[in-house]
Design a protein around this motif. Structure first.
Motif, short mmCIF file in Angstrom:
data_model
loop_
_atom_site.label_atom_id
_atom_site.label_comp_id
_atom_site.label_asym_id
_atom_site.label_seq_id
_atom_site.Cartn_x
_atom_site.Cartn_y
_atom_site.Cartn_z
N ILE A 24 0.62 -1.60 -0.23
CA ILE A 24 0.14 -0.39 -0.04
C ILE A 24 0.86 0.68 -0.34
N GLU A 25 2.19 0.77 -0.13
CA GLU A 25 3.17 2.55 1.00
C GLU A 25 3.43 2.93 -0.42
N THR A 26 3.43 1.75 -1.57
CA THR A 26 4.47 2.47 -2.74
C THR A 26 2.79 2.61 -3.32
N ALA A 27 2.09 1.45 -3.54
CA ALA A 27 0.56 2.19 -4.41
C ALA A 27 -0.02 3.29 -4.71
N ARG A 28 0.13 4.02 -2.71
CA ARG A 28 -0.66 4.83 -3.08
C ARG A 28 0.56 6.14 -2.81
N GLU A 29 1.69 6.66 -3.71
CA GLU A 29 2.63 7.62 -3.93
C GLU A 29 1.62 8.33 -4.50
N GLU A 30 0.79 7.67 -5.61
CA GLU A 30 0.40 8.87 -6.41
C GLU A 30 -1.19 10.17 -5.80
N GLN A 31 -1.56 9.04 -4.77
CA GLN A 31 -2.75 9.30 -3.63
C GLN A 31 -2.59 9.83 -2.21
N PRO A 32 -1.86 11.28 -2.39
CA PRO A 32 -1.35 11.15 -0.96
C PRO A 32 -1.88 11.53 0.11
N LEU A 33 -3.32 11.18 -0.27
CA LEU A 33 -4.09 11.90 0.84
C LEU A 33 -4.95 10.54 0.88
N PHE A 34 -4.60 9.20 -0.04
CA PHE A 34 -5.26 8.54 0.77
C PHE A 34 -4.40 7.49 1.91
N SER A 35 -4.35 7.33 3.05
CA SER A 35 -3.93 6.47 4.35
C SER A 35 -4.31 5.21 4.81
N PHE A 36 -4.01 4.99 5.82
CA PHE A 36 -4.37 4.05 6.21
C PHE A 36 -3.86 3.91 7.84
N GLN A 37 -4.96 3.15 9.08
CA GLN A 37 -4.14 3.31 10.09
C GLN A 37 -4.48 1.93 10.48
N ARG A 38 -2.96 0.68 11.20
CA ARG A 38 -3.00 0.23 11.52
C ARG A 38 -2.96 -0.74 12.91
N ASN A 39 -3.66 -1.52 13.17
CA ASN A 39 -4.20 -2.22 14.74
C ASN A 39 -3.98 -3.80 14.45
N THR A 40 -2.47 -4.32 14.99
CA THR A 40 -2.98 -6.11 15.25
C THR A 40 -2.48 -6.22 13.16
N GLN A 41 -3.97 -7.46 13.21
CA GLN A 41 -3.72 -7.53 11.79
C GLN A 41 -5.15 -6.91 11.04
N TYR A 42 -5.49 -5.87 11.80
CA TYR A 42 -6.40 -5.31 11.19
C TYR A 42 -6.22 -3.98 9.85
N LEU A 43 -6.50 -2.69 9.42
CA LEU A 43 -6.10 -2.46 8.92
C LEU A 43 -7.23 -1.25 8.27
N ARG A 44 -7.96 -0.18 8.31
CA ARG A 44 -8.84 0.79 7.87
C ARG A 44 -7.69 1.79 7.48
N PHE A 45 -8.41 1.98 5.75
CA PHE A 45 -8.28 2.98 4.65
C PHE A 45 -8.74 4.07 6.29
N CYS A 46 -8.30 5.52 5.31
CA CYS A 46 -8.23 6.61 5.85
C CYS A 46 -7.80 7.97 5.32
N HIS A 47 -8.27 8.44 4.61
CA HIS A 47 -7.76 10.17 4.74
C HIS A 47 -6.44 10.11 5.93
N ALA A 48 -5.57 11.22 5.15
CA ALA A 48 -4.27 11.36 5.71
C ALA A 48 -4.44 12.10 6.62
N SER A 49 -5.28 12.74 6.50
CA SER A 49 -6.03 14.39 7.46
C SER A 49 -6.40 13.88 9.02
N TYR A 50 -6.94 12.70 9.16
CA TYR A 50 -7.80 11.97 10.22
C TYR A 50 -7.08 10.64 10.60
N SER A 51 -6.89 10.75 12.13
CA SER A 51 -6.69 9.61 13.01
C SER A 51 -6.55 10.22 13.51
N LYS A 52 -6.21 9.08 14.97
CA LYS A 52 -6.01 9.29 16.58
C LYS A 52 -5.86 9.97 17.57
#
Ligand SMILES: [Mg+2]
Length: 269
Positions: free
Chosen positions: A149-177
């Protein structure tokens, strides 16, 4: 003085492998702090209904003042104290930003879903038609997925994710805990220097890097990347697991740094 606590839930307050999962000293301390005027937010990857269930399941005799859910939304207690309501317009803005993001990121999402289907045993998670995240077989597989995902998102830097144990949630890079905590502090008029945050996994890093909370800590069971973040931010890495570590960290800051609310002596000091 510390005015606001931002705590992760699973793995930080709750140790799922221990009995009791939360040490009674944590409840006592949080009750004392709330009495002294300190506000407490549970800042979790769980969705609202799921964290409400969690507080009941683990028999919390104290209730947070705020719940920050899905690593992005901000809720406060409803007037009268029963149930939760959005605090300000943050959740609306957040939902709009995600609608736009998911529209723009459709080709990228297709690319990620194809990788999951062809190269992994991971399962995508959907909310209605929208792929919102995934569950991997284990953390080793998650490392591989995150690298893709880190490589694939290079052209969409606003597309990010939150990783927690074996779960991952896609998110906007401006939103996080971290961003959600920043907004809560802004709404309450509480400064970074008055905020304590603690968490154990990758999705906690944005609230532990020192940007939104001056006083940061993690329990001994935290992921290495979390410990590294806390170390760099000048925070405290506890020896205790989960709630034991949180009580230990609060003792360190409240008593060691003299950040306790002045009204009452905590820990009998
Ligand atoms: Mg956790």
């Amino acid at each position: 003085m510390i005015q606001l606590l931002s705590t992760d839930f699973d793995g930080t307050l709750v140790n799922h492998f221990e009995k009791p999962p939360v040490i009674p000293e944590l409840f006592t301390l949080f009750r004392e702090l709330q009495k002294a005027g300190v506000r407490w937010a549970v800042n979790t990857g769980r969705e609202l209904a799921h964290i409400t269930e969690g507080l009941v399941e683990f028999r919390f005799p104290v209730e947070p003042d705020f719940v920050l859910t899905s690593e992005r939304d901000v809720f406060r207690k409803k007037p009268g104290g029963k149930g939760w309501e959005p605090f300000g317009d943050w959740n609306e803005r957040c939902a709009r930003a995600h609608d736009e993001l998911f529209e723009k990121a459709e080709p990228l999402l297709k690319n990620i879903l194809a990788f999951l289907a062809n190269e992994t045993h991971a399962q995508a998670i959907y909310d209605r038609d929208r792929p919102i995240g995934l569950v991997a077989q284990d953390e080793t597989e998650m490392d591989r997925i995150v690298a893709f995902i880190e490589t694939a998102r290079e052209e969409q830097p606003l597309f990010s994710f939150q990783r927690n144990t074996q779960y991952l949630r896609f998110c906007h890079a401006s939103y996080s805990k971290g961003a959600a905590l920043g907004e809560l502090g802004r709404l309450l008029g509480i400064e970074r220097e008055e905020i304590f945050a603690t968490g154990d996994h990758h999705n906690d890093i944005p609230m532990l890097d020192g940007v939104f909370a001056r006083w940061v800590a993690c329990p001994a069971n935290s992921a290495e990347a979390v410990k590294e973040t806390v170390r760099k931010a000048g925070g405290y890495i506890a020896r205790g697991i989960a709630s034991e570590g949180v009580v230990e960290a609060l003792d360190y800051f409240l008593n060691g740094y003299g950040l306790a609310p002045k009204k009452r002596g905590l820990f009998g000091r």
